[in-house]
Design an enzyme around this catalytic site. Structure first.
Site, PDB file in Angstrom:
ATOM      1  N   HIS A  62      31.272  43.298  44.308  1.00  0.00           N
ATOM      2  CA  HIS A  62      31.639  44.562  43.682  1.00  0.00           C
ATOM      3  C   HIS A  62      30.477  45.171  42.902  1.00  0.00           C
ATOM      4  O   HIS A  62      29.636  44.453  42.359  1.00  0.00           O
ATOM      5  CB  HIS A  62      32.818  44.353  42.726  1.00  0.00           C
ATOM      6  CG  HIS A  62      34.021  43.783  43.390  1.00  0.00           C
ATOM      7  ND1 HIS A  62      34.884  42.934  42.751  1.00  0.00           N
ATOM      8  CD2 HIS A  62      34.522  43.925  44.643  1.00  0.00           C
ATOM      9  CE1 HIS A  62      35.871  42.585  43.571  1.00  0.00           C
ATOM     10  NE2 HIS A  62      35.657  43.174  44.729  1.00  0.00           N
ATOM     11  N   LYS A  71      26.920  42.363  33.371  1.00  0.00           N
ATOM     12  CA  LYS A  71      27.988  41.385  33.148  1.00  0.00           C
ATOM     13  C   LYS A  71      27.410  40.057  32.675  1.00  0.00           C
ATOM     14  O   LYS A  71      26.441  39.560  33.239  1.00  0.00           O
ATOM     15  CB  LYS A  71      28.769  41.145  34.448  1.00  0.00           C
ATOM     16  CG  LYS A  71      29.477  42.376  34.973  1.00  0.00           C
ATOM     17  CD  LYS A  71      30.114  42.123  36.316  1.00  0.00           C
ATOM     18  CE  LYS A  71      30.766  43.381  36.857  1.00  0.00           C
ATOM     19  NZ  LYS A  71      31.265  43.187  38.220  1.00  0.00           N
ATOM     20  N   TYR A 130      34.151  37.606  31.863  1.00  0.00           N
ATOM     21  CA  TYR A 130      32.898  38.338  31.908  1.00  0.00           C
ATOM     22  C   TYR A 130      32.940  39.521  30.971  1.00  0.00           C
ATOM     23  O   TYR A 130      33.879  40.283  30.927  1.00  0.00           O
ATOM     24  CB  TYR A 130      32.434  38.709  33.316  1.00  0.00           C
ATOM     25  CG  TYR A 130      33.432  39.178  34.326  1.00  0.00           C
ATOM     26  CD1 TYR A 130      33.486  40.511  34.703  1.00  0.00           C
ATOM     27  CD2 TYR A 130      34.284  38.279  34.948  1.00  0.00           C
ATOM     28  CE1 TYR A 130      34.370  40.939  35.678  1.00  0.00           C
ATOM     29  CE2 TYR A 130      35.174  38.694  35.917  1.00  0.00           C
ATOM     30  CZ  TYR A 130      35.219  40.036  36.276  1.00  0.00           C
ATOM     31  OH  TYR A 130      36.103  40.451  37.232  1.00  0.00           O
ATOM     32  N   ASP A 166      38.386  43.707  49.585  1.00  0.00           N
ATOM     33  CA  ASP A 166      37.196  42.884  49.798  1.00  0.00           C
ATOM     34  C   ASP A 166      36.965  42.595  51.277  1.00  0.00           C
ATOM     35  O   ASP A 166      35.826  42.401  51.706  1.00  0.00           O
ATOM     36  CB  ASP A 166      37.298  41.586  49.001  1.00  0.00           C
ATOM     37  CG  ASP A 166      37.178  41.823  47.498  1.00  0.00           C
ATOM     38  OD1 ASP A 166      36.779  42.936  47.099  1.00  0.00           O
ATOM     39  OD2 ASP A 166      37.483  40.907  46.729  1.00  0.00           O
TER      40      ASP A 166
END
Length: 176
Positions: A62, A71, A130, A166
């Site tokens: 992503h 992140k 995250y 995905d």
């Protein structure tokens, strides 16, 4: 804390200090001044995400185009194989990827700077946290094909469990 560079510019493995005794362990997961001076993270974290997944779930790869997120990733239960792909066209490590084992036993963190694609496959049921430097925007989120032959990422999983999104990721050559 120990810092380990990767073969992607500015993407760093962080190994925080673990304090173990008969009661369990303690580790500091983030301290603004230390991460600024030792890791060079000079961005504000605005959102924390918590993900829980079962073995063989693959999430990603992503990224957000207009407002890319940096992140800081770590596992609080289980084990994942975390993958990052450099999709920054102006980067000298453009199209490079790395894979890092993150688990509760090693306590390692991964700093993924803004502008990279990120995903992971779960090796053992896992909970992942995250911290993000920008807000999630579903209208700006894209998915890079996890099994793109141009990237040739070895996920070490035969039949990953994928979301519909995905499973329909873009090929690297389709990025504009």
């Amino acid at each position: 804390m120990k810092i380990e560079k990767t073969n992607i510019n500015d993407c760093i493995i962080i190994k925080p200090k673990f304090y173990n005794d008969q009661r369990g362990f303690f580790m500091e997961t983030f301290q603004k001044e230390r991460y600024l001076h030792e890791v060079n993270i000079n961005l504000e974290f605005v959102q924390d995400n918590f993900s829980s997944s079962t073995k063989n779930v693959l999430r990603g790869l992503h990224f957000q185009k207009e407002k890319p997120q940096g992140k800081l990733i770590y596992v609080v239960k289980g084990s994942i194989y975390d993958v990052v792909v450099d999709i920054r066209k102006d980067s000298s490590t453009y199209m490079n990827w790395i894979g890092v084992d993150l688990n509760i036993e090693n306590g390692h963190q991964l700093w993924v700077p803004p502008g990279l694609a990120h995903g992971f496959v779960v090796r053992e049921d896992a909970n992942i946290i995250y911290k993000c430097t920008d807000y999630y925007n579903p209208d700006d989120e894209y998915t890079l094909m996890w099994n793109d032959p141009d990237l040739n990422i070895n996920w070490n999983v035969d039949n990953p469990i994928l979301s519909e999104k995905d499973a329909k990721g873009l090929k690297f050559c389709e990025l504009t």
